[in-house]
Design a protein around this motif. Structure first.
Motif, mmCIF file in Angstrom:
data_model
loop_
_atom_site.group_PDB
_atom_site.id
_atom_site.type_symbol
_atom_site.label_atom_id
_atom_site.label_comp_id
_atom_site.label_asym_id
_atom_site.label_seq_id
_atom_site.Cartn_x
_atom_site.Cartn_y
_atom_site.Cartn_z
ATOM 1 N N GLN A 119 -17.008 50.982 71.651
ATOM 2 C CA GLN A 119 -17.871 50.932 72.382
ATOM 3 C C GLN A 119 -19.402 52.074 71.465
ATOM 4 O OE1 GLN A 119 -17.157 54.829 75.270
ATOM 5 N NE2 GLN A 119 -15.224 53.873 75.493
ATOM 6 N N GLN A 120 -20.371 50.667 72.141
ATOM 7 C CA GLN A 120 -22.036 51.052 71.063
ATOM 8 C C GLN A 120 -23.074 51.066 71.581
ATOM 9 O OE1 GLN A 120 -22.002 47.653 67.893
ATOM 10 N NE2 GLN A 120 -20.003 46.795 69.170
ATOM 11 N N GLY A 149 -20.742 51.713 83.654
ATOM 12 C CA GLY A 149 -19.701 52.687 84.130
ATOM 13 C C GLY A 149 -18.325 52.735 83.570
ATOM 14 N N HIS A 150 -18.359 52.444 81.908
ATOM 15 C CA HIS A 150 -16.602 52.649 81.499
ATOM 16 C C HIS A 150 -16.709 54.272 80.913
ATOM 17 C CE1 HIS A 150 -13.740 52.229 78.659
ATOM 18 N NE2 HIS A 150 -14.053 52.760 77.894
ATOM 19 N N ILE A 151 -17.939 54.996 80.565
ATOM 20 C CA ILE A 151 -17.968 55.659 80.267
ATOM 21 C C ILE A 151 -18.432 57.254 81.249
ATOM 22 C CG2 ILE A 151 -18.865 58.211 78.501
ATOM 23 C CD1 ILE A 151 -20.328 55.469 76.445
ATOM 24 N N PRO A 152 -17.008 58.266 81.380
ATOM 25 C CA PRO A 152 -17.397 59.527 82.362
ATOM 26 C C PRO A 152 -18.691 59.960 82.443
ATOM 27 C CG PRO A 152 -15.189 59.355 80.764
ATOM 28 C CD PRO A 152 -15.690 58.741 80.135
ATOM 29 N N LEU A 153 -19.291 60.297 81.791
ATOM 30 C CA LEU A 153 -21.084 60.748 81.711
ATOM 31 C C LEU A 153 -22.264 59.619 81.990
ATOM 32 C CD1 LEU A 153 -21.017 62.929 78.604
ATOM 33 C CD2 LEU A 153 -21.183 63.841 81.161
ATOM 34 N N VAL A 154 -21.470 58.866 81.788
ATOM 35 C CA VAL A 154 -22.479 57.008 82.624
ATOM 36 C C VAL A 154 -22.364 57.907 84.718
ATOM 37 C CG1 VAL A 154 -22.763 55.311 83.791
ATOM 38 C CG2 VAL A 154 -22.043 55.528 81.251
ATOM 39 N N PHE A 155 -21.529 58.524 85.163
ATOM 40 C CA PHE A 155 -21.822 59.055 86.057
ATOM 41 C C PHE A 155 -22.437 60.320 86.746
ATOM 42 C CE2 PHE A 155 -18.607 55.896 85.451
ATOM 43 C CZ PHE A 155 -19.093 54.589 87.198
ATOM 44 N N SER A 156 -23.290 60.573 85.983
ATOM 45 C CA SER A 156 -23.976 61.638 85.344
ATOM 46 C C SER A 156 -25.159 61.719 85.229
ATOM 47 C CB SER A 156 -23.324 62.975 85.189
ATOM 48 O OG SER A 156 -23.781 62.459 83.082
ATOM 49 N N ASP A 157 -25.018 60.476 84.963
ATOM 50 C CA ASP A 157 -26.883 59.546 84.166
ATOM 51 C C ASP A 157 -27.471 59.228 85.655
ATOM 52 O OD1 ASP A 157 -29.355 57.351 82.981
ATOM 53 O OD2 ASP A 157 -28.822 58.831 81.764
ATOM 54 N N LEU A 174 -32.627 52.575 75.897
ATOM 55 C CA LEU A 174 -31.410 52.524 74.845
ATOM 56 C C LEU A 174 -30.022 53.124 75.695
ATOM 57 C CD1 LEU A 174 -30.921 52.238 72.018
ATOM 58 C CD2 LEU A 174 -31.197 54.444 71.546
ATOM 59 N N TRP A 175 -28.989 52.142 75.339
ATOM 60 C CA TRP A 175 -28.001 52.990 76.397
ATOM 61 C C TRP A 175 -26.669 53.280 74.628
ATOM 62 C CZ3 TRP A 175 -28.538 54.938 81.943
ATOM 63 C CH2 TRP A 175 -27.126 55.096 81.695
ATOM 64 N N THR A 176 -25.685 53.691 75.831
ATOM 65 C CA THR A 176 -24.057 53.532 74.932
ATOM 66 C C THR A 176 -23.067 53.634 76.095
ATOM 67 O OG1 THR A 176 -24.658 54.956 73.423
ATOM 68 C CG2 THR A 176 -22.507 54.648 73.778
ATOM 69 N N ASP A 177 -21.761 52.120 75.616
ATOM 70 C CA ASP A 177 -21.159 51.640 77.008
ATOM 71 C C ASP A 177 -20.063 51.078 76.390
ATOM 72 O OD1 ASP A 177 -19.748 51.572 79.391
ATOM 73 O OD2 ASP A 177 -21.943 52.478 80.234
ATOM 74 N N SER A 231 -28.755 44.181 69.406
ATOM 75 C CA SER A 231 -28.989 45.452 69.525
ATOM 76 C C SER A 231 -27.673 45.813 68.661
ATOM 77 C CB SER A 231 -29.948 46.040 70.780
ATOM 78 O OG SER A 231 -29.015 46.108 71.704
ATOM 79 N N TYR A 232 -26.491 45.317 69.062
ATOM 80 C CA TYR A 232 -25.128 45.880 69.325
ATOM 81 C C TYR A 232 -24.417 44.858 68.086
ATOM 82 C CZ TYR A 232 -23.438 43.410 72.709
ATOM 83 O OH TYR A 232 -23.218 42.744 73.895
ATOM 84 N N ASN A 233 -23.234 44.961 67.733
ATOM 85 C CA ASN A 233 -22.418 44.242 67.084
ATOM 86 C C ASN A 233 -21.508 43.647 68.247
ATOM 87 O OD1 ASN A 233 -20.944 42.979 65.466
ATOM 88 N ND2 ASN A 233 -19.862 44.297 64.323
#
Length: 256
Positions: A141-142, A228-236, A164-167, A191-193
């Protein structure tokens, strides 16, 4: 006599309560939320179910959550205008259930896939074309930059051109099983590896790397987002707007 009356009335009362609760969210349209897994089980499923239920309350539609694949039959599916595969994995429908779902889409209904919906039913070519791509691999995750490729779609109105997003960033198998996907969002691989290796399975990036898309397929409609992998995504709220836009379009065909 009173006990007999109460005993006879109880089934009617329960049926009435169920009827009220099933329509309490709203009657704009009805969707089936399906979360069965036959492989990795995402922690974020619970948050995703809660988020979709809240979207139903906010946007006046009805949602019914199921993990039992027996709901995929002609009679039961008639109730819905769209089906959501929320972080499903593996082989989740048998041959008869697959046939019922194909008939559902051919009748002009809709499909919404979230994240690992592309890690589902690898041996069902019709589904591969419906969802649009199959999962290949992902790095750790990055944080990365998302880029809007097409803002002319429901729910994209407030999505910034660059975000900018983390997932968990899925790399998809090539070639894609579908050749008509309309890409909504891509990811900037600079922007990521993207480099990762799982035994013989190696990820190096895709060049142009789609993250969300939609298309018309076999008489119906399909929308997918890899977020939608990270749980907190669903409160964004940005993600929730994006997800509801896909649900709305898949269920109604409106918004374009």
């Amino acid at each position: 006599m009173k006990q007999i009356f109460e005993r006879n009335m109880m089934p009617l009362l329960m049926a009435f309560v169920f009827s009220i609760s099933s329509f309490a969210q709203g009657g704009q349209f009805r969707v089936l939320l399906f979360t069965k897994t036959d492989g990795f089980h995402h922690e974020s499923i619970n948050e995703g179910v809660t988020a979709v239920k809240k979207l139903a309350e906010r946007h006046s539609f009805s949602v019914e959550w199921q993990e039992n694949a027996s709901v995929f039959n002609d009679k039961a599916l008639e109730r819905y205008q769209a089906v959501i595969f929320l972080n499903t994995t593996g082989n989740i429908l048998n041959d008869e259930q697959q046939a019922a779902f194909e008939k559902f889409i051919k009748a002009g209904k809709g499909f919404v896939g979230v994240h690992s919906a592309t890690d589902t039913e690898y041996d069902w070519p019709w589904y591969g074309k419906l969802v649009g791509n199959y999962f290949k691999i992902h790095p750790a995750q990055q944080t990365a930059y998302l880029k809007v490729e097409d803002s002319n779609f429901p729910g994209m109105e407030r999505f910034p051109k660059k975000l900018l997003w983390t997932d968990e960033w899925y790399e998809f198998k090539t070639p894609s099983p579908a050749n008509d996907l309309k890409v909504l969002i891509s990811i900037d691989e600079k922007s990521y590896n993207p480099n990762t290796k799982w035994g013989d399975n190696e990820g190096k990036g895709m060049g142009f790397h789609p993250i969300s898309w939609y298309h018309n397929y076999d008489g119906g409609r399909a929308f997918y987002t890899a977020l939608g992998h990270i749980p907190l995504v669903f409160s964004d709220q940005t993600f929730l707007d994006h997800l509801y836009g896909g649900i709305y379009w898949a269920a109604t065909g409106k918004g374009l």
